[in-house]
Design a protein around this motif. Structure first.
Motif, PDB file in Angstrom:
ATOM      1  N   ASP A 145      -6.653  -4.504  33.164  1.00 29.77           N
ATOM      2  CA  ASP A 145      -7.258  -4.994  31.959  1.00 29.77           C
ATOM      3  C   ASP A 145      -5.903  -5.237  31.055  1.00 29.77           C
ATOM      4  O   ASP A 145      -5.144  -4.361  30.840  1.00 29.77           O
ATOM      5  CB  ASP A 145      -8.076  -3.862  31.352  1.00 29.77           C
ATOM      6  N   ASP A 158      -9.322  -9.821  32.668  1.00 25.15           N
ATOM      7  CA  ASP A 158      -9.544  -8.978  33.722  1.00 25.15           C
ATOM      8  C   ASP A 158      -8.977  -9.542  34.861  1.00 25.15           C
ATOM      9  O   ASP A 158      -9.313 -10.703  35.488  1.00 25.15           O
ATOM     10  CB  ASP A 158     -11.010  -8.954  33.986  1.00 25.15           C
ATOM     11  N   LYS A 165      -4.465  -0.566  32.683  1.00 24.46           N
ATOM     12  CA  LYS A 165      -4.597  -1.164  31.548  1.00 24.46           C
ATOM     13  C   LYS A 165      -3.343  -1.287  30.716  1.00 24.46           C
ATOM     14  O   LYS A 165      -2.537  -0.372  30.539  1.00 24.46           O
ATOM     15  CB  LYS A 165      -5.656  -0.329  30.490  1.00 24.46           C
TER      16      LYS A 165
END
Length: 158
Positions: free
Chosen positions: A75, A84, A142
């Protein structure tokens, strides 16, 4: 809920004679960082075709002996867009051609015990050693808008 742009990418690590070929990114996403070779999948390509094409474009060689050793889903903010990004990781032990620097990448060989982790993405520091020692990696990570690692969940597999 925000819909993220979906990207499939490749990352190739060439290992030969107890050395690894990494390349410094000269422009764009990841500029100034060392990493493997790779890029985005084009429509109609398999992920292996993407890995081969990107390697030819970025360092002028064609992988001939390789295997997929992992996949990390990120992410991340890519070119200003929340995305993504799936990174398919390959190891290559043989190739055809002569390695050359291009407009995008400056390739450099490193001893396996002298990898420049301080000039790589935070997440690479976690899985890299395991993958070059023969293990596989799968998981998620992320990053924030400034390419800072926010969270990660990576599994190393024998």
């Amino acid at each position: 809920m925000e819909k993220l742009k979906k990207l499939n990418t490749t990352l190739l690590l060439i290992i030969k004679d107890n050395k690894i070929l990494l390349a410094e990114k000269k422009r764009g996403f990841g500029q100034g960082k060392f990493n493997g070779i790779g890029g985005k999948q084009d429509p109609g390509e398999t992920i292996e075709q993407t890995m081969i094409r990107e390697t030819q474009e970025e360092i002028n060689v064609t992988p001939i002996s390789y295997q997929q050793v992992g996949k990390i889903n990120f992410d991340v903010w890519y070119k200003g867009e929340h995305s993504d990004l799936s990174m398919n990781i390959f190891i290559c032990t043989d190739y055809r051609g002569e390695i050359k620097e291009t407009e995008e990448m400056r390739p450099q060989w490193f001893d396996l015990d002298k990898i420049p982790y301080d000039k790589m993405f935070d997440t690479d520091k976690i899985w890299f050693k395991d993958v070059i020692s023969g293990k596989k990696v799968y998981g998620t990570a992320k990053y924030d808008k400034y390419n800072n690692s926010v969270s990660k969940d990576l599994q190393i597999v024998q």
